[in-house]
Design a protein around this motif. Structure first.
Motif, short mmCIF file in Angstrom:
data_model
loop_
_atom_site.label_atom_id
_atom_site.label_comp_id
_atom_site.label_asym_id
_atom_site.label_seq_id
_atom_site.Cartn_x
_atom_site.Cartn_y
_atom_site.Cartn_z
N MET A 17 -0.76 6.34 -5.93
CA MET A 17 -2.01 5.58 -5.82
C MET A 17 -2.28 5.32 -4.35
SD MET A 17 -1.74 2.84 -8.94
CE MET A 17 -3.30 1.99 -8.70
N LEU A 18 -3.32 5.97 -3.84
CA LEU A 18 -3.57 5.89 -2.40
C LEU A 18 -4.57 4.78 -2.10
CD1 LEU A 18 -3.74 9.74 -1.65
CD2 LEU A 18 -1.76 8.22 -1.67
N LEU A 19 -4.08 3.55 -2.06
CA LEU A 19 -4.94 2.40 -1.79
C LEU A 19 -5.31 2.36 -0.31
CD1 LEU A 19 -2.88 -0.21 -3.83
CD2 LEU A 19 -4.88 1.07 -4.56
N PRO A 20 -6.38 1.67 0.04
CA PRO A 20 -6.72 1.55 1.45
C PRO A 20 -5.50 1.04 2.24
CG PRO A 20 -8.49 0.65 0.12
CD PRO A 20 -7.37 1.00 -0.82
N PRO A 21 -5.13 1.74 3.31
CA PRO A 21 -3.83 1.51 3.94
C PRO A 21 -3.79 0.35 4.94
CG PRO A 21 -4.91 3.36 4.97
CD PRO A 21 -5.85 2.87 3.91
N TRP A 22 -4.72 -0.57 4.85
CA TRP A 22 -4.74 -1.65 5.85
C TRP A 22 -4.17 -2.95 5.33
CZ3 TRP A 22 -8.98 1.61 5.01
CH2 TRP A 22 -9.32 2.44 6.07
N GLY A 36 0.82 -1.22 0.00
CA GLY A 36 0.00 0.00 0.00
C GLY A 36 0.85 1.26 0.00
N THR A 37 1.83 1.33 0.91
CA THR A 37 2.66 2.54 0.97
C THR A 37 3.58 2.63 -0.25
OG1 THR A 37 4.10 1.32 2.46
CG2 THR A 37 2.63 2.95 3.46
N ALA A 74 1.51 4.22 -2.69
CA ALA A 74 1.24 5.61 -2.31
C ALA A 74 2.37 6.52 -2.77
CB ALA A 74 1.04 5.71 -0.81
#
Lengths: 243, 795
Positions: A47-52, A39-40, A43
């Motif tokens: 691309m700001l994917l759900p950060p979980w 995810g990061t 980012a």
């Protein structure tokens, strides 16, 4: 969740529908392609994917560790999505990883995404890990002797069902080698028919697709085509839904 | 039009096709430019089709050249080469013809304010086709921006006759609506296939002979069908009996563009006698000499039928000629209702739905890429666009937060924000790289993953591209399989480098590619018409004899569905029980309803085994006898049952993929092309699962659920129906199948039956089938080398 027993190199292995492999005789659990902090990594590129994703991946791993209680955990490479992935781990997740290392032997096999040992994480980092008849390495070596356990390719198989295909990550195995599915929350897959995978199983083999409670098993012919039922048995395949 | 232009008024011009409305839209601009020449961009024209923009540019150039007017006209679409784009920025044309997507790209560039600063007029063509869609949302937001950049901007909307002219006028921002009277009413007739009328099926191939005869009798015919699969099959059927070798062609949206253009050019030149087409020819260019339109299969809606019929005789003073060819008995009723609907001008179409939040997200990032902005000002601008008139500030702020930093409850991306705020509260885009990536990904049309279809002579020889197939269809093909595409029988060779390679000359029973969203559901209006026909027993004599007899028999042994009730029949057959509900709400809604009702039947111990949904009815079969039917269709199913089904539904995941793509969470294009695409795409289902688990009220999930109310899941229509029939559910307990239920029973086995949305169940079934099929003699290697597989289901 019902695990499936298979026999490779004279040993009994269990394939868990959660996507991990267990060698009960040695108390070993292998997991592949965690791709933590994907995810990061995205980012950084906008691309700001759900950060979980790291949290979700470790949640699932924890569940399986509680279920199997292994003495050794082998992460089969690409445990982090990129070289400095471990640096970006939130403190709470780093803690969880290090707590695994307190209860069992944690082995990081290095992969192409994470060619260096993960900074700050407990456990030992190795290029390959050998135990008994098995060699655990990230990427398969063509012609390796029987007993190779690998990851890297993220195998998935697509099975034609009524009017649609269902694609799932899968284990692929002949009697010599086991290729593991990717475990990470954001890891996609490569079709088992792709030459990159198919050439590693020249005489065909078997795919075990991950399901909610069990695995679904299909023979693979030479070239990686899943052996599926004759279309005559599946009336809806011809007109294929949609229109 | 000229009066309105002089007064600076925005106008909506409603005229039937062939009314010359496009020229009327441009006339005031041409006059103004002739009177007061300028060197700035004066007018932009926006069309839903690239081809239309190009065609209109051609048509305008001639009179302008003839009159020697110093007016420059250019087009700008996704196909415009980069050097021409650059030149257009430096020396803008007076008239720019473009699409909603290209307008959005222009608006996202840093020089948007200068480029559009002197704009006097916007002409929006075929507005009826855009309003209420995501492309329409994008256009409305773009025009709101243009109004801010160029105060006093005049807007002109051009529309076909529509059910809700005031909504379209609001979309255009028109203060005046000019409606041109319809021309001669079209002459529409029905042509029944010879012999026994089909009970089921939608292809209408049995009428091929009669259709061929009609083609031979007329100059130029368009044969409209409903799906691409049907187009392929119909073309094959016609080709086989084309003894006179008349020039006929095939046209649908998956064929290679060059091939489509060739067909269109041949039509314009009068070199063709017939074209089998899907909605790819619904809109657009005036082909001139089309003598008749033949619609094969259900017309689905009055407005759609009118649009298609209007393709023939593109002149106001002559009646269009159309022939409807129903493919089964229910379609006879639908055709009849459609003919009555056309005569009564009973247009369908829902009010445009509110604008999509995903489109808004794309627009906001585009604005920031152009110039820094203040949220308060932009909010005021956005609500002037009619799709967003009711947008609350809280939703706006959530969308903006999503664009800035993802809008997640877990603040993880502070250092990777896409936008940052300066000391005055203006929002800036973080980097030129983000802006460049955004501009590459502008647009609201999300297509399913497609693969090119390439003809190869041998393994190494590369042949021409025939068109595109959905990736999932390619996944079903095995080497040697035959499939029908582009009017050819092809043999599948392999998938190689994002292309399906195939050879001519497949043999055996072909598969026909189907496409997502290939079918549109029956409209509410037309469904009412069909119900009216069923109710009016006095009118049965006017229907084809076989149909009249069928309906009379239904009345005798069961009853007719009423106008405001819900007829549900149950009966045993073989060793199963059947439940048939006559809802008339269209396929998509029935599909969803089927999922919900079977879930409930399961809970009540009725052991449902499967269901099939058509445009008219829902049929369910079960092991145990259905009872308490009113409870099965109770409105409360839209609560928890719907929620729990939706969450896992493949259709909702597909909807999420579209929303996430439009909103820019997933990017379609990357600098570096295909190779980077594979490295940077993430399966949207994975994202959906994580997001739903951790932040179920995230703005993108809210947008997904809003989309689900219409479209594929069509919850809105189910809700309206369940409310309408509450307390009016008529349960007929029959001892055997009723005449009206025969068609749906025949669909079983033809239609793809969604026995379950549960992929695991589907896999289990496939696995069991293989086991059964291979049980007597497993492959040799499995016996010899892998004797120890002990069945994975063993505990």
């Amino acid at each position: 969740m019902t695990a499936a027993p298979i026999h490779v190199a004279g040993e009994r292995l269990m394939l868990d529908p959660g996507g991990v492999l267990i060698w009960p005789a040695a108390g070993l659990l292998a997991v592949s392609d965690l791709h933590l902090e994907k995810g990061t990594a995205f980012a950084k590129r906008g691309m700001l994917l759900p950060p979980w994703d790291t949290q979700a991946t470790l949640d699932r791993l924890h569940f399986l560790l509680r279920k199997w209680r292994p003495q050794t955990v082998v992460a089969l490479g690409d445990s982090f999505h990129d070289r400095d992935g471990a640096d970006r781990l939130p403190a709470v997740e780093l803690d969880r990883i290090n707590r695994i290392a307190e209860t069992c032997r944690l082995v990081w096999v290095l992969g192409n995404h994470d060619p260096a040992p993960p900074a700050g994480c407990a456990g030992e980092a190795v290029a390959t890990f050998s135990a008994g008849p098995f060699v655990f390495r990230h990427e398969a070596e063509p012609g390796a002797p029987p007993g190779e356990i690998v990851g890297h390719h993220h195998p998935k198989a697509a099975i034609p069902t009524r009017g649609t295909t269902v694609a799932r990550p899968c284990f692929v195995t002949d009697t010599r080698r086991v290729m593991m599915p990717a475990f990470g929350a954001y890891t996609g897959g490569l079709d088992v028919r792709d030459p990159a995978i198919a050439r590693l199983f020249p005489r065909g083999g078997r795919a075990f697709l991950l399901g909610k409670d069990r695995l679904f098993s299909f023979a693979l012919t030479r070239g990686g085509n899943p052996l599926t039922a004759d279309r005559g048995n599946m009336p809806s395949v011809r007109t294929l839904g949609g229109g | 039009m000229l009066d309105a232009a002089r007064a600076g008024e925005s106008v909506l011009l409603i005229a039937p096709t062939g009314g010359g409305k496009t020229l009327a839209g441009f006339l005031p601009s041409l006059v103004a430019l002739a009177e007061a020449p300028t060197d700035r961009l004066h007018t932009i024209y926006i069309s839903p089709l690239k081809a239309l923009a190009t065609d209109i540019a051609r048509n305008l150039l001639r009179p302008i050249d003839d009159m020697g007017l110093p007016i420059r006209i250019e087009t700008r679409t996704g196909d415009t080469p980069a050097n021409r784009r650059t030149r257009q920025k430096q020396t803008p044309p007076h008239l720019l013809l473009t699409t909603p997507e290209s307008l959005a790209v222009l608006l996202a560039s840093p020089d948007a304010a200068t480029f559009f600063g002197g704009l006097a007029c916007v002409v929006m063509d075929e507005v009826h086709a855009l309003a209420g869609t995501k492309r329409g949302d994008q256009l409305a937001l773009g025009v709101a921006r243009l109004r801010s950049l160029s105060p006093g901007l005049r807007c002109v909307g051009l529309s076909a006759t529509v059910a809700h002219p005031t909504a379209i006028a609001a979309f255009v921002g028109a203060t005046r609506t000019i409606a041109v009277a319809d021309g001669a009413p079209p002459s529409i007739s029905m042509m029944l296939p010879e012999g026994e009328l089909s009970w089921a099926g939608h292809m209408g191939l049995e009428a091929a002979g009669q259709i061929m005869a009609r083609i031979a009798d007329a100059g130029m015919t368009i044969v409209f069908v409903n799906t691409r699969a049907q187009a392929e099959l119909m073309f094959q059927a016609l080709w086989k009996i084309n003894d006179a070798t008349l020039p006929i062609a095939l046209h649908h949206g998956s064929l290679e563009i060059a091939q489509r253009r060739k067909v269109e050019a041949a039509m314009s030149d009068g070199r063709l006698r017939g074209v089998v087409a899907t909605s790819s020819l619904d809109l657009g260019i005036d082909w001139g000499g089309v003598d008749q339109v033949i619609q094969v299969g259900a017309p689905k809606g009055v407005s759609r039928l009118l649009q298609r019929v209007g393709r023939s005789n593109h002149r106001m003073d002559e009646a269009s000629r159309a022939i409807l060819v129903p493919a089964n008995r229910f379609e006879v009723l639908e055709c009849e209702a459609a003919i009555e609907g056309v005569a009564a001008r009973d247009l369908d179409g829902d009010l445009p739905r509110p604008g999509g939040l995903d489109v808004l997200a794309q627009h906001l990032l585009g604005l920031a890429c152009s110039a820094p902005f203040l949220p308060d000002e932009i909010y005021r601008e956005i609500v002037t666009a009619s799709p967003y008139a009711a947008l609350g500030r809280a939703d706006f702020d959530d969308v903006l937060a999503y664009v800035e930093h993802g809008g997640y409850a877990l603040a993880a991306y502070d250092q990777w924000r896409k936008l940052f705020r300066d000391s005055e509260g203006r929002l800036h885009v973080r980097s030129a790289k983000i802006a460049a990536l955004h501009r590459m990904n502008i647009g609201t049309i999300v297509e399913a993953p497609m693969l090119k279809v390439r003809l190869t002579a041998g393994r190494s020889r590369i042949g021409p591209i025939l068109g595109e197939l959905e990736e999932y269809f390619a996944g079903l093909l095995r080497p040697g399989d035959t499939f029908l595409f582009a009017g050819r029988l092809l043999k599948f060779v392999r998938v190689h480098e994002m292309a399906v390679e195939c050879q001519d000359g497949g043999t055996g029973d072909p598969m026909v590619p189907a496409y997502e969203g290939g079918r549109m559901p029956l409209t509410t209006n037309l469904a009412d018409g069909v119900r009216r026909l069923l109710q009016n027993a006095g009118g049965y004599d006017l229907l084809p004899e076989q149909v009249g007899a069928w309906l009379r028999l239904q009345r005798a042994v069961s009853r007719m569905p009423g106008r405001d009730d819900l007829l549900v029949e149950t009966f045993p057959r073989a060793d199963r029980w059947y439940l048939v509900a006559y809802c008339f709400e269209g396929r998509n809604a029935h599909q969803t309803l089927g999922m919900l009702v079977t879930k409930r039947m399961e809970r009540y111990g009725m052991a449902p085994l499967g269901f099939v949904a058509t445009d008219y009815v829902l049929g369910i079969w079960s092991a145990n006898r259905p009872h308490d039917v009113a409870r099965l269709f109770d409105q409360d199913m839209l609560g928890d049952d719907l929620e729990s089904w939706l969450a896992e539904s493949a259709m909702l995941k597909r909807t999420f993929r579209n929303v996430a793509t439009i909103a820019g969470l997933i990017q379609r294009r990357h600098p570096g092309g295909e190779k980077t695409r594979r490295a940077t795409t993430i399966n949207s289902d994975l994202i959906y699962n994580v997001l739903r688990q951790h932040q179920p009220d995230h703005i993108l999930l809210r947008a997904t659920r809003a989309d689900a109310a219409t479209g594929l899941i069509d919850v809105g229509r189910i809700a309206a129906m369940l409310a309408r029939v509450e307390g009016r559910i008529v349960h007929m307990v029959l001892s055997r199948v009723s005449p009206l239920a025969v068609p749906v029973l025949l669909e079983i086995g033809r239609e793809s039956i969604r026995s379950s949305d549960n992929e695991d169940a589907l896999l289990a079934e496939a696995e069991a089938l293989v086991a059964e099929a291979t049980a007597p003699s497993p492959p040799a290697w499995a016996q010899q080398e892998m004797p120890l597989y002990s069945g994975v289901s063993a505990a």
